[in-house]
Design an enzyme around this catalytic site. Structure first.
Site, PDB file in Angstrom:
ATOM      1  N   VAL A 298      48.339  53.858  12.435  1.00  0.00           N
ATOM      2  CA  VAL A 298      47.343  54.989  11.759  1.00  0.00           C
ATOM      3  C   VAL A 298      46.966  56.049  12.969  1.00  0.00           C
ATOM      4  O   VAL A 298      46.485  55.552  13.964  1.00  0.00           O
ATOM      5  CB  VAL A 298      46.528  54.552  10.871  1.00  0.00           C
ATOM      6  CG1 VAL A 298      45.845  55.850  10.303  1.00  0.00           C
ATOM      7  CG2 VAL A 298      46.808  53.499  10.056  1.00  0.00           C
TER       8      VAL A 298
ATOM      9  N   GLY B 215      38.153  59.231  12.003  1.00  0.00           N
ATOM     10  CA  GLY B 215      39.160  58.148  11.510  1.00  0.00           C
ATOM     11  C   GLY B 215      39.157  57.879   9.990  1.00  0.00           C
ATOM     12  O   GLY B 215      38.955  58.589   9.105  1.00  0.00           O
TER      13      GLY B 215
ATOM     14  N   TYR C 279      41.451  41.095  19.695  1.00  0.00           N
ATOM     15  CA  TYR C 279      41.437  42.050  18.511  1.00  0.00           C
ATOM     16  C   TYR C 279      42.039  41.209  17.274  1.00  0.00           C
ATOM     17  O   TYR C 279      41.474  41.319  16.131  1.00  0.00           O
ATOM     18  CB  TYR C 279      42.146  43.034  18.702  1.00  0.00           C
ATOM     19  CG  TYR C 279      42.273  44.362  17.684  1.00  0.00           C
ATOM     20  CD1 TYR C 279      41.065  45.043  17.498  1.00  0.00           C
ATOM     21  CD2 TYR C 279      43.253  44.440  16.941  1.00  0.00           C
ATOM     22  CE1 TYR C 279      41.032  46.018  16.716  1.00  0.00           C
ATOM     23  CE2 TYR C 279      43.338  45.427  16.061  1.00  0.00           C
ATOM     24  CZ  TYR C 279      42.357  46.280  15.911  1.00  0.00           C
ATOM     25  OH  TYR C 279      42.137  47.170  14.857  1.00  0.00           O
TER      26      TYR C 279
END
Length: 237
Positions: free
Chosen positions: A181, A13, A148
């Protein structure tokens, strides 16, 4: 200053993309991940004398050992990227305590531990640069991602406070906050639907976020900043 950079979450990533940008610039890199084989594969792709290490950032002993290994093989670390992160989407009332704790430990506590370990050498060297990878969700919030969001929002507060603490030691601390992303974390999302809410009309690529991270790492007069890289998503939510 030495050009030794530790990249936590460097096997895939965004972290991997950062490594791909920094290696040609002459940095000596340590790519760190829980999966040692994945870290080794990513390091081998770069060529050169780069290091691959395994570490669970939520465990203090692991982090300490990792920094000892980096110093032994590469020299003192003066650049740090915290790109390791996990997500367990779900409404808070349905979130298991272990999932809540694991997100806070990896996304927030882990970065605190790596930053603290890095401080020891950076203060001695009177210089260093840190970029923590946050999220637009940490700034705006999102239904189903309360934990999160808390972990990434906490990372912003932590980074800004740390930037104030260590500025006189010529150590800079910044945050990059990506939007959607294309990574393993977003592969199961409905991109065709979600990109309608993004003004630039698409998900970002890891290399685009990596460019922002390297920019902040190398910018000598920026600290305590949150750079949003989200295709304009913050304008729409």
């Amino acid at each position: 200053m030495n050009k030794v950079c530790a990249i936590f979450g460097g096997s895939r990533g965004i972290g991997r993309a950062v490594a791909q940008l920094m290696a040609p610039k002459g940095y000596r890199l340590a790519l760190i991940a829980r999966n040692l084989e994945a870290a080794k594969a990513a390091a081998a792709e770069l060529g050169g004398d780069h290091l691959a290490l395994s570490c669970d950032v939520a465990k203090e002993h692991d982090v300490q050992h990792t920094f000892e290994e980096m110093e032994k093989h590469l020299g003192q670390v003066n650049f740090l990227v915290n790109a390791a992160g996990i997500n367990r989407d779900g409404l808070l009332v349905r979130t298991k305590t272990e999932d809540l704790v694991s997100q806070l430990h990896t996304n927030l506590l882990g970065s605190m531990l790596t930053c603290r370990a890095a401080m020891r050498t950076m203060i001695q060297q009177q210089g260093g640069s840190i970029v923590n990878v946050g999220s637009i969700i940490g700034l705006k919030g999102n239904s189903g991602q309360s934990v999160y969001s808390a972990s990434k929002g906490g990372l912003v507060g932590f980074s800004r406070a740390l930037a104030k603490e260590v500025a006189r030691k010529k150590i800079r601390v910044n945050v990059v906050a990506p939007g959607f992303v294309r990574t393993d974390m977003t592969k199961d999302l409905k991109e065709e639907h979600l990109k309608k809410n993004i003004p630039l009309g698409r998900f970002g690529e890891t290399i685009e976020v990596a460019h922002a991270i390297v920019f902040l790492l190398e910018s000598p007069y920026i600290t305590g900043h949150v750079l949003v890289v989200d295709g304009g998503l913050q304008l729409a939510i």
